[in-house]
Write an enzyme that holds these catalytic residues in place. Sequence first.
Site, PDB file in Angstrom:
ATOM      1  N   LYS A 191       6.547  -4.099  -4.674  1.00 15.94           N
ATOM      2  CA  LYS A 191       7.965  -3.759  -4.632  1.00 15.94           C
ATOM      3  C   LYS A 191       8.508  -3.838  -3.206  1.00 15.94           C
ATOM      4  CE  LYS A 191      11.847  -2.274  -6.375  1.00 15.94           C
ATOM      5  NZ  LYS A 191      12.655  -3.287  -7.067  1.00 15.94           N
ATOM      6  N   CYS A 193       0.823  -1.214   0.000  1.00 17.37           N
ATOM      7  CA  CYS A 193       0.000   0.000   0.000  1.00 17.37           C
ATOM      8  C   CYS A 193       0.855   1.262   0.000  1.00 17.37           C
ATOM      9  CB  CYS A 193      -0.878   0.052   1.239  1.00 17.37           C
ATOM     10  SG  CYS A 193      -1.966  -1.337   1.402  1.00 17.37           S
ATOM     11  N   HIS A 214      20.212 -35.897  -9.363  1.00 16.47           N
ATOM     12  CA  HIS A 214      19.454 -36.321  -8.173  1.00 16.47           C
ATOM     13  C   HIS A 214      17.969 -36.005  -8.303  1.00 16.47           C
ATOM     14  CE1 HIS A 214      23.263 -37.223  -6.301  1.00 16.47           C
ATOM     15  NE2 HIS A 214      23.697 -36.069  -6.773  1.00 16.47           N
ATOM     16  N   GLY A 227      -0.389  -0.990   6.383  1.00 19.31           N
ATOM     17  CA  GLY A 227      -0.006  -1.880   7.486  1.00 19.31           C
ATOM     18  C   GLY A 227      -1.143  -2.827   7.815  1.00 19.31           C
TER      19      GLY A 227
HETATM   20  C1  F6R Z   1      12.730  -9.923  -7.131  1.00 20.21           C
HETATM   21  C2  F6R Z   1      12.542  -8.951  -6.082  1.00 20.21           C
HETATM   22  C3  F6R Z   1      12.207  -9.439  -4.724  1.00 20.21           C
HETATM   23  C4  F6R Z   1      12.964  -8.634  -3.670  1.00 20.21           C
HETATM   24  C5  F6R Z   1      12.523  -9.059  -2.262  1.00 20.21           C
HETATM   25  C6  F6R Z   1      13.324  -8.366  -1.187  1.00 20.21           C
HETATM   26  O1  F6R Z   1      13.095  -9.314  -8.334  1.00 20.21           O
HETATM   27  O2  F6R Z   1      12.645  -7.764  -6.297  1.00 20.21           O
HETATM   28  O3  F6R Z   1      12.451 -10.801  -4.603  1.00 20.21           O
HETATM   29  O4  F6R Z   1      14.334  -8.843  -3.845  1.00 20.21           O
HETATM   30  O5  F6R Z   1      11.168  -8.760  -2.096  1.00 20.21           O
HETATM   31  O6  F6R Z   1      13.175  -6.988  -1.254  1.00 20.21           O
HETATM   32  P1  F6R Z   1      14.194  -6.020  -0.546  1.00 20.21           P
HETATM   33  O7  F6R Z   1      15.512  -6.168  -1.217  1.00 20.21           O
HETATM   34  O8  F6R Z   1      13.604  -4.654  -0.735  1.00 20.21           O
HETATM   35  O9  F6R Z   1      14.254  -6.427   0.891  1.00 20.21           O
END
Ligand code: F6R
Length: 606
Positions: free
Chosen positions: A601, A2, A502, A101
């Site tokens: 993200k 969000c 394997h 949250g």
């Molecule tokens: C894959 C990707 C995710 C992040 C993961 C961790 O391309 O972007 O797997 O790497 O969600 O995110 P951060 O690095 O922000 O902790």
Amino acid sequence: MCGIIGYIGPRNTIKVLIEGLKRLEYRGYDSAGIAVMHKGEIKRVRVKGKICDLENLINEQLILGDYGIGHTRWATHGEPSENNAHPHIDCKGEIIVVHNGIIENYSFLKNTLIKDGHIFVSETDTEVIPHLIEHYYEGNLLDAVKKTVKLLKGDFTFIAISKNELDQFIGVKNGPPLILGINDKEKIISSDLAPILNFTKDVYHLENGEICYFSPDKIEFYDFEGNRIKKEKTVVNWSPHMIEKRGFKHFMLKEIFEQPHALRETIIGKTSLDEGKIDFDVEPSFFKNIENVHFIACGTSFHAGLVGKYFFEEICEVPSEVDYASEFRYRNFLVEKNSLFVFISQSGETADTLASLREVKRKGGRTLGIINVPESAIARESDATLYTQAGPEIGVASTKAFTTQLGILFLLALFLAKQRGRIKTSKLKKYISELHIIPHKMEKFLNKSKDIEELANRYYTYQNFLYLGRWVNYPISLEGALKLKEISYIHAEGYPAGEMKHGPIALIDEQTPTVAIAMRDRVYSKILNNISEVWTRGGKVIAVIDEDNNEIVKEVTNVIRIPKTEEILTPFLTTIPLQLFAYYIALRRGTDVDQPRNLAKSVTVE
Ligand code: F6R
């Protein structure tokens, strides 16, 4: 996940909110909404779907706003729908809230409020907030919010406005980020820097347990006990052009091409080639007496940690372990005096990584963050932080954050090797010098990205892929498979090539292509055998090889040639064709490359 935004100032409020929400899109969402105040009346518009749908609806309804708030929602409690989309309101329609949250005790609060006569209209946890504020409201919104936060449990960051107190905003942070940007004429508050950068570089980062109260002519900060607190403004060193596509079709492609620059930015200022020296913005004594290292991260950052393990074993001979943060946080892990716990995260806000950090700190461990987003929670809560200088990463699939994480991990391995007397200065200088040339080699490869596009055009219809690698390129096979599955929705598995016999070799047929990383390193002859095993069973093989390798071509379908480098440094280069391959396949399949389905993200909830 969000995203929240609030704006007050002389610009067109609707435009600012919509533009801001578009900048929050990359975090991942399934519905969106705004509420604006106009001539003392609240107007609220919400949609399931994209911001452009919200924009169209607002334009159709000719909505005007003097100031307002907005939200992108990634559903957790209640399906994605207009009714569950934020902003949420109280019974009288006077108090309006956007929230990021999860309120853990919402069910109890909701039942209590219902018994008290409140009427709920959504399935969300958020709706308890405006009703609780309403419950406590006696003519002062700030007082009611101060009472409300005492009852909430879990992660809650929200903005509240009320039609009874015009021009006043209240922001609360307890979990996901909240940043207030200010200039002479306007104020903009958001969960992310992205909507703020076009207005100002002067920001206040709220900490957990803080409330900010602002109107056009004042800003006040409080803690959850209701005490007034002082906060320092900080100046952000990211600029607005960093969050533009600048001629690229997608942010992901732009970010792949930004890697040489991002890596240079990350390593150059920290290394001195002449002296064979590495300088971090951290007291060298922080790194004294380290006997083992634990890397903790999620997703792509976890893969960086896996590469880090090989770097550490090879360069500084420090035993290291790598854990998924989601697993680590529930383990009964031991904290030894000479352990270092390294938390790797682009966003610095990933819920599992942050929770693991807090758990390690609770047990008294020494913590280091390797983080891209300045002032993010993990950066601020770690004992020390090393920043990757990748700049904002907007594409959901992580690319430049990954290679800059490798840059920091490699420097850290060299630094510890020197501190522990495990490396000769001549060797150290050789590594630093080769690392300095890597960005140039990346550029050289990127100039031939058309070749990868052509390869993707041949393979985009396949439904299953295997990615194989060994030793330091084993994690790159995992990363290549992750890139492909997350943006093209093709099933892909990354494997250590020696594990094929394997089990996974049963998958090989002509419909399952294999991408094999076969650099001329210490395990080259081994991976050649693995490639033969695939080839003799009728499998197609795309091999990532050194630019001058001509012997392998007989037993593979296609080759991708990579500039030569030291064997331990090859992951910086082998990862790039795999990012491009995934990108061009996704492009050909017509998926939403920058915002793939179901993904966010910053994963700020568990
Ligand atoms: C894959 C990707 C995710 C992040 C993961 C961790 O391309 O972007 O797997 O790497 O969600 O995110 P951060 O690095 O922000 O902790």
